[in-house]
Scaffold this motif. Structure first.
Motif, PDB file in Angstrom:
ATOM      1  N   ALA A  57       0.824  -1.210   0.000  1.00 32.22           N
ATOM      2  CA  ALA A  57       0.000   0.000   0.000  1.00 32.22           C
ATOM      3  C   ALA A  57       0.855   1.257   0.000  1.00 32.22           C
ATOM      4  N   THR A  58       1.978   1.230   0.716  1.00 25.69           N
ATOM      5  CA  THR A  58       2.894   2.374   0.711  1.00 25.69           C
ATOM      6  C   THR A  58       3.468   2.585  -0.679  1.00 25.69           C
ATOM      7  N   LEU A  59       3.797   1.501  -1.351  1.00 29.36           N
ATOM      8  CA  LEU A  59       4.295   1.586  -2.725  1.00 29.36           C
ATOM      9  C   LEU A  59       3.220   2.067  -3.688  1.00 29.36           C
ATOM     10  N   ALA A  60       1.942   1.865  -3.334  1.00 25.39           N
ATOM     11  CA  ALA A  60       0.857   2.400  -4.158  1.00 25.39           C
ATOM     12  C   ALA A  60       0.948   3.915  -4.201  1.00 25.39           C
ATOM     13  N   GLY A  61       1.221   4.531  -3.042  1.00 27.96           N
ATOM     14  CA  GLY A  61       1.371   5.976  -3.004  1.00 27.96           C
ATOM     15  C   GLY A  61       2.545   6.445  -3.843  1.00 27.96           C
ATOM     16  N   ILE A  62       3.659   5.702  -3.786  1.00 26.36           N
ATOM     17  CA  ILE A  62       4.822   6.058  -4.608  1.00 26.36           C
ATOM     18  C   ILE A  62       4.474   5.933  -6.085  1.00 26.36           C
ATOM     19  N   LEU A 135      -0.336  15.241   7.357  1.00 24.78           N
ATOM     20  CA  LEU A 135      -1.672  14.650   7.304  1.00 24.78           C
ATOM     21  C   LEU A 135      -1.616  13.162   7.646  1.00 24.78           C
ATOM     22  N   ALA A 136      -0.616  12.451   7.099  1.00 30.11           N
ATOM     23  CA  ALA A 136      -0.483  11.020   7.373  1.00 30.11           C
ATOM     24  C   ALA A 136      -0.265  10.766   8.865  1.00 30.11           C
ATOM     25  N   ALA A 137       0.568  11.592   9.512  1.00 26.83           N
ATOM     26  CA  ALA A 137       0.831  11.421  10.939  1.00 26.83           C
ATOM     27  C   ALA A 137      -0.432  11.649  11.755  1.00 26.83           C
ATOM     28  N   ALA A 138      -1.164  12.706  11.419  1.00 28.71           N
ATOM     29  CA  ALA A 138      -2.410  12.979  12.143  1.00 28.71           C
ATOM     30  C   ALA A 138      -3.440  11.882  11.901  1.00 28.71           C
ATOM     31  N   THR A 186      -3.349   6.249   5.351  1.00 28.05           N
ATOM     32  CA  THR A 186      -2.084   6.687   5.960  1.00 28.05           C
ATOM     33  C   THR A 186      -0.893   6.196   5.146  1.00 28.05           C
ATOM     34  N   PHE A 187      -0.945   4.958   4.705  1.00 24.13           N
ATOM     35  CA  PHE A 187       0.179   4.379   3.955  1.00 24.13           C
ATOM     36  C   PHE A 187       0.270   4.987   2.550  1.00 24.13           C
ATOM     37  N   HIS A 246      -3.123  -6.565  10.913  1.00 25.87           N
ATOM     38  CA  HIS A 246      -4.487  -6.287  10.488  1.00 25.87           C
ATOM     39  C   HIS A 246      -5.376  -5.775  11.618  1.00 25.87           C
ATOM     40  N   SER A 247      -4.782  -5.316  12.712  1.00 30.50           N
ATOM     41  CA  SER A 247      -5.581  -4.749  13.792  1.00 30.50           C
ATOM     42  C   SER A 247      -6.009  -3.320  13.467  1.00 30.50           C
ATOM     43  N   GLY A 248      -5.270  -2.647  12.596  1.00 28.61           N
ATOM     44  CA  GLY A 248      -5.630  -1.295  12.190  1.00 28.61           C
ATOM     45  C   GLY A 248      -5.475  -0.262  13.277  1.00 28.61           C
ATOM     46  N   THR A 249      -4.609  -0.508  14.243  1.00 21.74           N
ATOM     47  CA  THR A 249      -4.404   0.440  15.335  1.00 21.74           C
ATOM     48  C   THR A 249      -3.256   1.394  15.017  1.00 21.74           C
ATOM     49  N   THR A 250      -3.159   2.450  15.807  1.00 17.72           N
ATOM     50  CA  THR A 250      -2.050   3.380  15.636  1.00 17.72           C
ATOM     51  C   THR A 250      -0.721   2.681  15.862  1.00 17.72           C
ATOM     52  N   PHE A 251      -0.675   1.744  16.788  1.00 18.38           N
ATOM     53  CA  PHE A 251       0.560   0.995  17.045  1.00 18.38           C
ATOM     54  C   PHE A 251       0.961   0.174  15.823  1.00 18.38           C
ATOM     55  N   GLU A 252      -0.016  -0.514  15.212  1.00 19.97           N
ATOM     56  CA  GLU A 252       0.311  -1.295  14.015  1.00 19.97           C
ATOM     57  C   GLU A 252       0.725  -0.390  12.864  1.00 19.97           C
ATOM     58  N   ILE A 253       0.020   0.736  12.704  1.00 26.24           N
ATOM     59  CA  ILE A 253       0.362   1.675  11.639  1.00 26.24           C
ATOM     60  C   ILE A 253       1.804   2.139  11.789  1.00 26.24           C
ATOM     61  N   ALA A 254       2.173   2.563  12.992  1.00 28.44           N
ATOM     62  CA  ALA A 254       3.527   3.070  13.228  1.00 28.44           C
ATOM     63  C   ALA A 254       4.570   1.982  12.996  1.00 28.44           C
TER      64      ALA A 254
END
Length: 353
Positions: A57-62, A135-138, A186-187, A246-254
């Motif tokens: 997903a991050t590479l999708a943004g790139i 925006l991604a961080a927020a 975010t990604f 796949h929990s979708g939490t801020t911890f997993e995102i970070a």
């Protein structure tokens, strides 16, 4: 003058990262894994769970940035044309994801969420990397809370008892399932910011690395500490304290975003020297749609023999065949068939506009 990675090496690095993401998703779908424990090498395959799709997903943004001017965002009529091209591509990806979902393999197909991210990023094409990262961080903090709240007010189109939620309803893609678009923006935003940056600059790659490692420590370490304080299954809100895949939490995102940044930085640093070694993996990454779709079709053909397989012999076959087929195809024909299809349809739509 600051040293830089040649353009060809940058492309190899990005293709290699995309290849690792695709191979990692194959591991997650076919492999026999157990809970990750660093003292148990046999459990290390589970690193692929969740992290591979987030890298994808991050590479999708790139990719969106590469299609829309790289460091120079489009403007005027060019912006309209680029947006139309990306939107058509999103529709094609959505349709392809629907076809793969219709096979009924019980795999949560990422392509529909991938398409949703493409469409949602259209309004951010002119933003600077700094604004995108802010925006991604927020959003990494806000989105998990919003998602939990939405699960209580929006009807779920999937059965609550189902292991996977891979339906094509927009609410399911945005809120429920393994790839909720609300969280996964975010990604894509982070990837778009990276693509708008000069990835050839040593300082950019150092910043990616110095941000990635602390994010992994903060995300996974913070999730471990938070989840150790009480039962995370006590309620939907309590589950925000975990960093599980796949929990979708801020911890997993970070944590997972830190993992993606670290992988990308390491590949950008090493792509020029390791190009022969990386070529087979980069070949997979240069035909990602074809490789991804092919492995789902193969799982559908094999049917019940996939989940009932003992050990990881079948996984080895999948990985070897995927790498070998991609290497031969890229060396002989270049772009993959599905990649040609998506590019051709989007280009034709722009020409006819």
């Amino acid at each position: 003058m600051e040293s830089a990675v040649p353009a060809a090496s940058r492309l190899v690095a990005l293709d290699a990262a995309r290849g690792l993401a695709v191979l990692g998703m194959i591991v997650a779908h076919v492999g026999v894994t157990r809970d990750l424990s660093w003292g148990d090498p046999g459990s290390w395959l589970s690193i692929a769970n969740g992290r591979s799709s987030i890298l994808f997903a991050t590479l999708a943004g790139i990719s969106i940035a590469l299609m829309s001017g790289r460091q120079h965002p489009p403007a005027g009529q060019q912006l309209v044309t680029v947006r139309l091209r990306i939107l058509v591509r999103a529709f094609v990806l959505f349709a392809l994801g629907g076809l793969l979902t219709a096979l009924g393999t019980d795999i949560s197909v990422i392509l529909q969420t991938y398409a949703l991210l493409f469409a949602c990023c259209l309004q951010f094409l002119t933003w600077t990397p700094r604004r995108l990262l802010l925006l991604a961080a927020a959003w990494a903090v806000i989105a998990p809370v919003v998602t939990v709240w939405l699960t209580h007010v929006i009807p779920d189109g999937c059965e609550r008892s189902a292991e996977n939620c891979s339906g094509a309803q927009i609410t399911d893609l945005a809120v429920f399932g393994d790839y909720p678009g609300v969280v996964w923006m975010t990604f894509a935003l982070t990837g778009l910011a990276l693509g708008r940056s000069d990835l050839s600059a040593v300082t950019v790659r150092i910043r990616m690395l110095t941000a990635g490692v602390p994010l992994m420590l903060l995300g996974y370490g913070g999730g471990w500490l938070a989840s150790s304080r009480g039962d995370v299954n006590a309620s939907d809100w309590a589950q925000l304290r975990t960093a599980e895949p796949h929990s979708g939490t801020t911890f997993e995102i970070a944590g997972s975003l830190g993992f993606a940044l670290t992988v990308l930085a390491v590949l950008l640093f090493t792509a020029d020297r390791l190009r022969p070694l990386l070529f087979p993996i980069a070949a997979v990454g240069s035909v990602p749609l074809t490789a991804y779709a092919a492995h789902i079709v193969a799982i559908w053909v094999l049917g019940d023999s996939v989940p009932e397989s003992d050990g990881n012999a079948l996984l080895v076959v999948f990985l070897v065949l995927t790498v070998a087929a991609a290497t031969i195809w890229v060396s002989t024909f270049g772009r993959g068939p599905l990649e040609r299809l998506v590019t051709g349809i989007s280009a034709r739509a722009v020409r006819s506009n």
